[in-house]
Motif scaffolding. Sequence first.
Motif, PDB file in Angstrom:
ATOM      1  N   SER A 198       0.830  -1.199   0.000  1.00  0.00           N
ATOM      2  CA  SER A 198       0.000   0.000   0.000  1.00  0.00           C
ATOM      3  C   SER A 198       0.864   1.247   0.000  1.00  0.00           C
ATOM      4  O   SER A 198       1.783   1.386   0.817  1.00  0.00           O
ATOM      5  CB  SER A 198      -0.901   0.026   1.240  1.00  0.00           C
ATOM      6  OG  SER A 198      -1.788  -1.053   1.240  1.00  0.00           O
ATOM      7  N   GLY A 199       0.589   2.149  -0.938  1.00  0.00           N
ATOM      8  CA  GLY A 199       1.327   3.404  -0.985  1.00  0.00           C
ATOM      9  C   GLY A 199       2.783   3.274  -1.357  1.00  0.00           C
ATOM     10  O   GLY A 199       3.536   4.246  -1.299  1.00  0.00           O
ATOM     11  N   ALA A 200       3.215   2.083  -1.760  1.00  0.00           N
ATOM     12  CA  ALA A 200       4.622   1.885  -2.122  1.00  0.00           C
ATOM     13  C   ALA A 200       4.939   2.543  -3.464  1.00  0.00           C
ATOM     14  O   ALA A 200       4.068   2.683  -4.320  1.00  0.00           O
ATOM     15  CB  ALA A 200       4.940   0.401  -2.188  1.00  0.00           C
ATOM     16  N   ASN A 201       6.179   2.941  -3.633  1.00  0.00           N
ATOM     17  CA  ASN A 201       6.622   3.512  -4.901  1.00  0.00           C
ATOM     18  C   ASN A 201       7.302   2.423  -5.715  1.00  0.00           C
ATOM     19  O   ASN A 201       8.409   1.995  -5.406  1.00  0.00           O
ATOM     20  CB  ASN A 201       7.598   4.674  -4.671  1.00  0.00           C
ATOM     21  CG  ASN A 201       8.073   5.290  -5.980  1.00  0.00           C
ATOM     22  OD1 ASN A 201       7.487   5.061  -7.041  1.00  0.00           O
ATOM     23  ND2 ASN A 201       9.139   6.058  -5.925  1.00  0.00           N
ATOM     24  N   LEU A 202       6.609   1.959  -6.760  1.00  0.00           N
ATOM     25  CA  LEU A 202       7.114   0.911  -7.638  1.00  0.00           C
ATOM     26  C   LEU A 202       7.258   1.431  -9.061  1.00  0.00           C
ATOM     27  O   LEU A 202       7.231   0.670 -10.023  1.00  0.00           O
ATOM     28  CB  LEU A 202       6.171  -0.296  -7.597  1.00  0.00           C
ATOM     29  CG  LEU A 202       6.156  -1.078  -6.267  1.00  0.00           C
ATOM     30  CD1 LEU A 202       4.817  -1.753  -6.050  1.00  0.00           C
ATOM     31  CD2 LEU A 202       7.274  -2.103  -6.247  1.00  0.00           C
ATOM     32  N   MET A 203       7.442   2.714  -9.181  1.00  0.00           N
ATOM     33  CA  MET A 203       7.555   3.346 -10.488  1.00  0.00           C
ATOM     34  C   MET A 203       8.700   2.728 -11.293  1.00  0.00           C
ATOM     35  O   MET A 203       9.813   2.555 -10.792  1.00  0.00           O
ATOM     36  CB  MET A 203       7.796   4.846 -10.319  1.00  0.00           C
ATOM     37  CG  MET A 203       7.880   5.620 -11.610  1.00  0.00           C
ATOM     38  SD  MET A 203       8.053   7.394 -11.270  1.00  0.00           S
ATOM     39  CE  MET A 203       8.283   8.022 -12.928  1.00  0.00           C
ATOM     40  N   ALA A 204       8.387   2.340 -12.537  1.00  0.00           N
ATOM     41  CA  ALA A 204       9.367   1.768 -13.467  1.00  0.00           C
ATOM     42  C   ALA A 204      10.012   0.483 -12.954  1.00  0.00           C
ATOM     43  O   ALA A 204      11.073   0.074 -13.433  1.00  0.00           O
ATOM     44  CB  ALA A 204      10.449   2.795 -13.799  1.00  0.00           C
ATOM     45  N   SER A 205       9.386  -0.169 -11.990  1.00  0.00           N
ATOM     46  CA  SER A 205       9.930  -1.431 -11.478  1.00  0.00           C
ATOM     47  C   SER A 205       9.641  -2.570 -12.452  1.00  0.00           C
ATOM     48  O   SER A 205       8.723  -2.490 -13.268  1.00  0.00           O
ATOM     49  CB  SER A 205       9.327  -1.757 -10.112  1.00  0.00           C
ATOM     50  OG  SER A 205       7.921  -1.890 -10.221  1.00  0.00           O
ATOM     51  N   ASN A 206      10.424  -3.616 -12.365  1.00  0.00           N
ATOM     52  CA  ASN A 206      10.219  -4.799 -13.200  1.00  0.00           C
ATOM     53  C   ASN A 206       9.581  -5.892 -12.357  1.00  0.00           C
ATOM     54  O   ASN A 206      10.244  -6.507 -11.520  1.00  0.00           O
ATOM     55  CB  ASN A 206      11.553  -5.285 -13.777  1.00  0.00           C
ATOM     56  CG  ASN A 206      11.383  -6.501 -14.684  1.00  0.00           C
ATOM     57  OD1 ASN A 206      10.255  -6.927 -14.970  1.00  0.00           O
ATOM     58  ND2 ASN A 206      12.477  -7.049 -15.152  1.00  0.00           N
TER      59      ASN A 206
END
Length: 329
Positions: A198-206
């Motif tokens: 929840s609310g984690a930053n996974l931007m551009a993650s694979n």
Amino acid sequence: MDAKELLSRYAAGEREFTGANLIGADLSNAQLGGINLATAFLTGANLNRAFLGGANLSGAFLYRADLSYAKLAEVNLSEADLTKANLKGALLVKSFLVGAKLSGASLSGVNLSHANLHDVNLCGADLRGINLRCANLIRANLNWTNLAGARLSGASLQEARVNGVKLSEAYLNGVDLNGVDLEGVDLSDAKLNGVNLSGANLMASNMSGATLRVAILKRANLRAANLSGSLLKKASLSEANLSKANLNDADLSEADMTGANLNLASLCGTNLACTGLRGAYLWGADLDGANLYRTNLQGASLRNAALDGAEWEEAIFNNATMPDGTLYD
């Protein structure tokens, strides 16, 4: 003191060797259970396959020491300096490593289940295949570590630093990663069932091929993330940002995506059967060949979305904005 003297005195029943100078000592295969080597100097020492169960090595200097395959269960290594040490295959179950320095250390295949690694520095360490089940990693420095194939189920990772960490094929089932910054992290083929992101930053993650059954990703930032082929069945993605994300061939059946942002996302061949997309934004999204069977798109915006070949039998479009800009009645 050399290794021979230490072993002789230990055999005679002595256990107190606080601050001993054992730099470069060869203690391979030694049986030293319960020994007190607090603040001892063991730089470059050979402790390969040694038995040190229940030993006190708090504050010890073990820079570049060889501890490969050593038995270190329930050992006290708090504040110890293990920088660039070789711990490959070592047994450290229930060990105490609070504040220990392990940057650049080799810990591949190490068993640290139920160990206390609070505030530990593992920056740049090789942790491939490590067992960290139920370990305490609160505020641990995991920057640039290689945790490929690691077992982290049940571990505590609150406030851990994970910049540049590699978690491909890692096991993180049920782990609480609420609000953690995982931007650009490699989680391909990882096991994340029931994880709290929840609310984690996974931007551009694979996260391609990852398994996320019943995972919680409410309000998570997944912008431009790669989730192709991932399994997100019954996952919670309400209000998540999935703009420009790659969800091709992913399984999102029965997931909750209420209010999610999927603008310009690629959902080719994606399974969205019985998924809740009420009030979701799908502007310019590519849904070519997607399965929309019984999908709830009530109030969703599909302006300029591509629906070629999509299966939408029994889908709910009430008050949805269709690709041509018209409101579905």
